[in-house]
Write a protein that holds these residues in place. Structure first.
Motif, PDB file in Angstrom:
ATOM      1  N   ASP A   1       0.820  -1.224   0.000  1.00 29.35           N
ATOM      2  CA  ASP A   1       0.000   0.000   0.000  1.00 29.35           C
ATOM      3  C   ASP A   1       0.851   1.269   0.000  1.00 29.35           C
ATOM      4  OD1 ASP A   1       0.996  -0.456   2.470  1.00 29.35           O
ATOM      5  OD2 ASP A   1      -0.887  -0.171   3.576  1.00 29.35           O
ATOM      6  N   CYS A   2       2.151   1.149  -0.239  1.00 28.54           N
ATOM      7  CA  CYS A   2       3.021   2.343  -0.277  1.00 28.54           C
ATOM      8  C   CYS A   2       3.450   2.638  -1.712  1.00 28.54           C
ATOM      9  CB  CYS A   2       4.277   2.114   0.550  1.00 28.54           C
ATOM     10  SG  CYS A   2       3.964   2.202   2.311  1.00 28.54           S
ATOM     11  N   PHE A   3       3.520   3.924  -2.006  1.00 26.56           N
ATOM     12  CA  PHE A   3       4.036   4.335  -3.329  1.00 26.56           C
ATOM     13  C   PHE A   3       5.502   4.734  -3.193  1.00 26.56           C
ATOM     14  CE2 PHE A   3       2.202   8.116  -1.334  1.00 26.56           C
ATOM     15  CZ  PHE A   3       3.261   9.010  -1.433  1.00 26.56           C
ATOM     16  N   VAL A   4       6.170   4.868  -4.326  1.00 29.87           N
ATOM     17  CA  VAL A   4       7.541   5.356  -4.320  1.00 29.87           C
ATOM     18  C   VAL A   4       7.549   6.693  -5.067  1.00 29.87           C
ATOM     19  CG1 VAL A   4       8.230   4.025  -6.375  1.00 29.87           C
ATOM     20  CG2 VAL A   4       9.947   4.704  -4.745  1.00 29.87           C
ATOM     21  N   ALA A   5       8.169   7.721  -4.422  1.00 30.91           N
ATOM     22  CA  ALA A   5       8.206   9.056  -5.038  1.00 30.91           C
ATOM     23  C   ALA A   5       9.596   9.277  -5.628  1.00 30.91           C
ATOM     24  CB  ALA A   5       7.895  10.119  -3.994  1.00 30.91           C
ATOM     25  N   VAL A   6       9.638   9.648  -6.908  1.00 27.24           N
ATOM     26  CA  VAL A   6      10.920   9.813  -7.601  1.00 27.24           C
ATOM     27  C   VAL A   6      11.083  11.268  -8.049  1.00 27.24           C
ATOM     28  CG1 VAL A   6      12.314   9.019  -9.565  1.00 27.24           C
ATOM     29  CG2 VAL A   6      10.790   7.425  -8.412  1.00 27.24           C
ATOM     30  N   ASN A   7      12.260  11.848  -7.731  1.00 25.85           N
ATOM     31  CA  ASN A   7      12.535  13.225  -8.168  1.00 25.85           C
ATOM     32  C   ASN A   7      12.884  13.242  -9.652  1.00 25.85           C
ATOM     33  OD1 ASN A   7      12.623  14.987  -5.637  1.00 25.85           O
ATOM     34  ND2 ASN A   7      13.822  13.178  -5.049  1.00 25.85           N
ATOM     35  N   ILE A   8      12.247  14.148 -10.371  1.00 26.34           N
ATOM     36  CA  ILE A   8      12.526  14.270 -11.806  1.00 26.34           C
ATOM     37  C   ILE A   8      13.125  15.656 -12.048  1.00 26.34           C
ATOM     38  CG2 ILE A   8      11.486  14.327 -14.123  1.00 26.34           C
ATOM     39  CD1 ILE A   8      11.318  11.543 -12.866  1.00 26.34           C
ATOM     40  N   SER A   9      14.329  15.668 -12.638  1.00 29.75           N
ATOM     41  CA  SER A   9      14.977  16.953 -12.903  1.00 29.75           C
ATOM     42  C   SER A   9      14.259  17.667 -14.058  1.00 29.75           C
ATOM     43  CB  SER A   9      16.435  16.686 -13.272  1.00 29.75           C
ATOM     44  OG  SER A   9      16.845  17.512 -14.300  1.00 29.75           O
ATOM     45  N   PRO A  10      14.249  19.015 -14.039  1.00 26.80           N
ATOM     46  CA  PRO A  10      13.634  19.753 -15.153  1.00 26.80           C
ATOM     47  C   PRO A  10      14.221  19.352 -16.506  1.00 26.80           C
ATOM     48  CG  PRO A  10      14.267  21.253 -13.388  1.00 26.80           C
ATOM     49  CD  PRO A  10      14.748  19.901 -12.990  1.00 26.80           C
ATOM     50  N   VAL A  11      15.519  19.022 -16.504  1.00 27.98           N
ATOM     51  CA  VAL A  11      16.181  18.646 -17.763  1.00 27.98           C
ATOM     52  C   VAL A  11      15.612  17.318 -18.279  1.00 27.98           C
ATOM     53  CG1 VAL A  11      18.393  18.083 -18.832  1.00 27.98           C
ATOM     54  CG2 VAL A  11      18.275  19.858 -17.086  1.00 27.98           C
ATOM     55  N   GLN A  12      15.403  16.389 -17.343  1.00 25.58           N
ATOM     56  CA  GLN A  12      14.812  15.085 -17.710  1.00 25.58           C
ATOM     57  C   GLN A  12      13.395  15.277 -18.247  1.00 25.58           C
ATOM     58  OE1 GLN A  12      15.263  13.111 -13.916  1.00 25.58           O
ATOM     59  NE2 GLN A  12      14.739  11.186 -14.899  1.00 25.58           N
ATOM     60  N   PHE A  13      12.644  16.131 -17.553  1.00 23.05           N
ATOM     61  CA  PHE A  13      11.244  16.362 -17.909  1.00 23.05           C
ATOM     62  C   PHE A  13      11.130  16.966 -19.314  1.00 23.05           C
ATOM     63  CE2 PHE A  13       7.248  18.941 -17.466  1.00 23.05           C
ATOM     64  CZ  PHE A  13       6.388  17.867 -17.310  1.00 23.05           C
ATOM     65  N   MET A  14      12.164  17.747 -19.682  1.00 21.37           N
ATOM     66  CA  MET A  14      12.145  18.409 -20.995  1.00 21.37           C
ATOM     67  C   MET A  14      12.601  17.482 -22.123  1.00 21.37           C
ATOM     68  SD  MET A  14      12.084  22.063 -20.672  1.00 21.37           S
ATOM     69  CE  MET A  14      13.323  22.457 -21.857  1.00 21.37           C
ATOM     70  N   THR A  15      13.177  16.333 -21.783  1.00 21.08           N
ATOM     71  CA  THR A  15      13.642  15.425 -22.831  1.00 21.08           C
ATOM     72  C   THR A  15      12.456  15.065 -23.721  1.00 21.08           C
ATOM     73  OG1 THR A  15      14.857  14.446 -21.030  1.00 21.08           O
ATOM     74  CG2 THR A  15      15.078  13.351 -23.129  1.00 21.08           C
ATOM     75  N   ARG A  16      12.721  15.008 -25.027  1.00 20.57           N
ATOM     76  CA  ARG A  16      11.637  14.758 -25.978  1.00 20.57           C
ATOM     77  C   ARG A  16      10.820  13.532 -25.619  1.00 20.57           C
ATOM     78  NH1 ARG A  16      11.748  17.775 -30.776  1.00 20.57           N
ATOM     79  NH2 ARG A  16      13.759  18.794 -30.929  1.00 20.57           N
ATOM     80  N   ASP A  17      11.530  12.438 -25.253  1.00 28.34           N
ATOM     81  CA  ASP A  17      10.816  11.179 -25.074  1.00 28.34           C
ATOM     82  C   ASP A  17      10.544  10.863 -23.606  1.00 28.34           C
ATOM     83  OD1 ASP A  17       9.591   8.910 -26.009  1.00 28.34           O
ATOM     84  OD2 ASP A  17      11.393   7.682 -25.767  1.00 28.34           O
ATOM     85  N   PHE A  18      10.375  11.889 -22.768  1.00 27.45           N
ATOM     86  CA  PHE A  18      10.227  11.642 -21.331  1.00 27.45           C
ATOM     87  C   PHE A  18       9.112  10.636 -21.034  1.00 27.45           C
ATOM     88  CE2 PHE A  18       8.104  12.768 -17.316  1.00 27.45           C
ATOM     89  CZ  PHE A  18       9.092  12.322 -16.459  1.00 27.45           C
TER      90      PHE A  18
END
Ligand code: C2E
Ligand code: CA
Ligand code: CA
Length: 512
Positions: A339-356
């Protein structure tokens, strides 16, 4: 190497060149006739014909020489313009700027009047350019230049010294108020979003300043120092600026070391993930874990993410590292309570990648994680780079069933209008507000406001950096639903069968 072709050679230059070579051919023809017909040509004496040929030869040679030198001049102008001016903006290019800095430095040495070299850089321009496409990138640079010119007196020396980097020579006596006021105004103007053909683009800028003659005379050293100040400013956050200080050299050496070592570290497997629990305040139960990246260097020990994430973002290493983090967190989720989720930090650079989105979907498929067990933590700045695209990706993530938390909320943008356009599920109140809550009533007010805002938007709130029981009680009273911090659990490696991972850790005094 192909010969330099000069497209701006004037029509007059071309006509003169053709005419002189034509005349040369005519003279040769007459000479040939003289040989063929003997001494007398058209009734003229041999001496007369000889004199005419000699005169025409001299005329053709002098015209050819004149046109040659005119051509050389034009070619030299062409080469000068090509190397001294930036084609895209018409500003001075880096080599010309070096010359101008040298001139300014020798003038300050004579007069003693200071001149500032101001280095302005669009943060992560390379990544922005890759993400939005080169023609949008060019449009951004042109719009940025226009704003820069509009903000400066017309006689100030201005150049483009890198892809997204600009330099200004600003004499002290031209300052209408203070250097601080000038730079604050520049940053404010340059960080307003840019309407591009396809979307509205936001940028962060960082500024570094050196003063001549105080910080030196050598233009190369001065440029290096202004860039060191700039990198220091960038590390300090959005829209920062800094004046060069000698100790910045050491910081830069460390950064250089991190940059050279990151790749090896990644290949060698130095990286690991630690997990920090997130608790629901009403039940006291752990509802999720935030994955936090750790780098254990074989000789230097632990290196903080604060020291290497920004370097990884600048060098592009964040793409493979971020993908590894996401995959590892999704695999590790199998060992966390169901019942627990895992939270992952996403860098702005990663988020901007075309195929994110494609990468996220692929990793979910590979690891078989249920979408409801994955949460992505994104900062406001990641969402603001290209709002339309961000809105679309957030919508797609929501459609898949992945939840999104806005990390470090309250530290980035004051404009809250964007919240309406974006689908997300949680606001994560930044540690800076939580740490001051007990002593500063304004921070308490900010927390209450964020909780009220999230209620109005129908999303949850989590507070990070909760270190004391008193902070937890205040947060609960303010209506905050989830908490995370040293008081409840520090980030720790995942150990199979660890009871701390399954037991509720909130003390009873806070739950009730
Ligand atoms: P963040 O996302 O704001 O992460 C929370 C940071 O606060 C973590 O620092 C965590 O160890 C620390 N922290 C948690 N509770 C407390 C507390 O009660 N008091 C104090 N003083 N600090 C607390 P950490 O692990 O050093 O990470 C720093 C930043 O590095 C993170 O800030 C995040 O922005 C970035 N980061 C960490 N891991 C990753 C990652 O896998 N990917 C990306 N893109 N960034 C990461
Ligand atoms: Ca985070
Ligand atoms: Ca944070």
């Amino acid at each position: 190497m192909p010969a330099v072709r000069n497209p701006s050679r004037s029509p007059l230059f071309r006509i003169v060149t053709i005419a002189s070579s034509g005349m040369g051919s005519f003279v040769l023809g007459v000479w040939g006739l003289k040989f063929a017909l003997g001494d007398s040509v058209g009734g003229l004496s041999s001496d007369t014909v000889g004199a005419i040929i000699a005169a025409l030869c001299a005329l053709a040679a002098s015209i050819a020489a004149a046109s040659f030198f005119a051509g050389v001049d034009e070619s030299a102008d062409y080469v000068f313009n090509e190397t001294h001016y930036d084609k895209l903006t018409g500003l001075m290019a880096r080599t010309a700027m070096v010359g101008k800095i040298a001139e300014a430095a020798s003038a300050t040495a004579r007069t003693g009047r200071p001149v500032f070299l101001i280095d302005i850089d669009i943060d992560r321009f390379k990544q922005i350019n890759d993400a939005i496409g080169y023609s949008n990138g060019d449009a951004l640079i042109r719009a940025f230049t226009a704003r820069l010119k509009a903000a400066l007196p017309s006689d100030v020396v201005l150049g483009r010294i890198g892809a997204g980097e600009f330099a200004i020579l600003y004499p002290d006596q031209m300052l209408s108020s203070s250097l601080e006021a000038l730079i604050d105004r520049l940053i404010h103007d340059l960080m307003r979003p840019y309407p591009l053909p396809s979307h509205l683009q936001s940028v962060n800028v960082s500024v570094g300043v050196v003063a001549m003659p105080k910080d030196g005379y050598d233009p190369v050293v001065l440029l290096r120092r202004s860039n060191l100040a700039l990198q220091n400013a960038r590390a300090s956050g959005i829209g920062g600026w800094a004046v060069f200080q000698p100790e910045m050299g050491r910081v830069a050496d460390h950064r250089q070391w991190v940059e050279s070592e990151l790749h090896i570290a990644f290949e060698r497997g130095d990286f690991d993930l630690h997990y920090q629990p997130q608790l629901d305040l009403s039940s006291g139960r752990v509802v999720g874990y935030e994955a936090l990246l750790r780098w254990r260097h074989p000789e230097r020990g632990m290196i903080s993410p604060a020291e290497f994430i920004s370097v990884a973002e600048e060098t592009g290493m964040i793409a493979p590292i971020g993908e590894w983090v996401l995959r590892k967190a999704c695999i590790d989720a199998r060992q966390l309570p169901d019942d627990c989720f895992v939270a992952v930090n996403i860098s702005p650079v990663q988020f901007m990648t075309r195929d994110f989105l494609g990468i996220v979907e692929r990793i979910m498929k590979e690891t078989g994680i249920e979408p409801k067990r994955l949460e992505l933590e994104l900062t406001e700045s990641a969402m603001m780079q290209d709002r339309d695209r961000a809105a679309l990706i957030l919508k797609q993530l929501t459609a898949i069933g992945i939840s999104v938390a806005v990390d470090d909320f309250g530290t980035g943008y004051s404009n809250l209008a964007y919240l309406i356009d974006f689908s997300f599920h949680k606001l994560k109140i930044d540690r800076s507000f939580v740490s001051r809550m007990e002593t500063d009533s304004n921070s308490g007010a900010v927390v209450s406001t964020i909780v009220g805002l999230s209620r109005a938007l129908g999303v949850r709130t989590i507070a990070e950096g909760v270190e004391t029981e008193h902070q937890a009680t205040l947060l609960k009273a303010a209506g905050c639903q989830e908490v995370q911090g040293y008081f409840f659990g520090r980030p720790a490696p995942l150990e199979i069968g660890d009871p701390a991972l399954t037991q509720p850790t909130a003390p009873a005094s806070i739950i009730h």
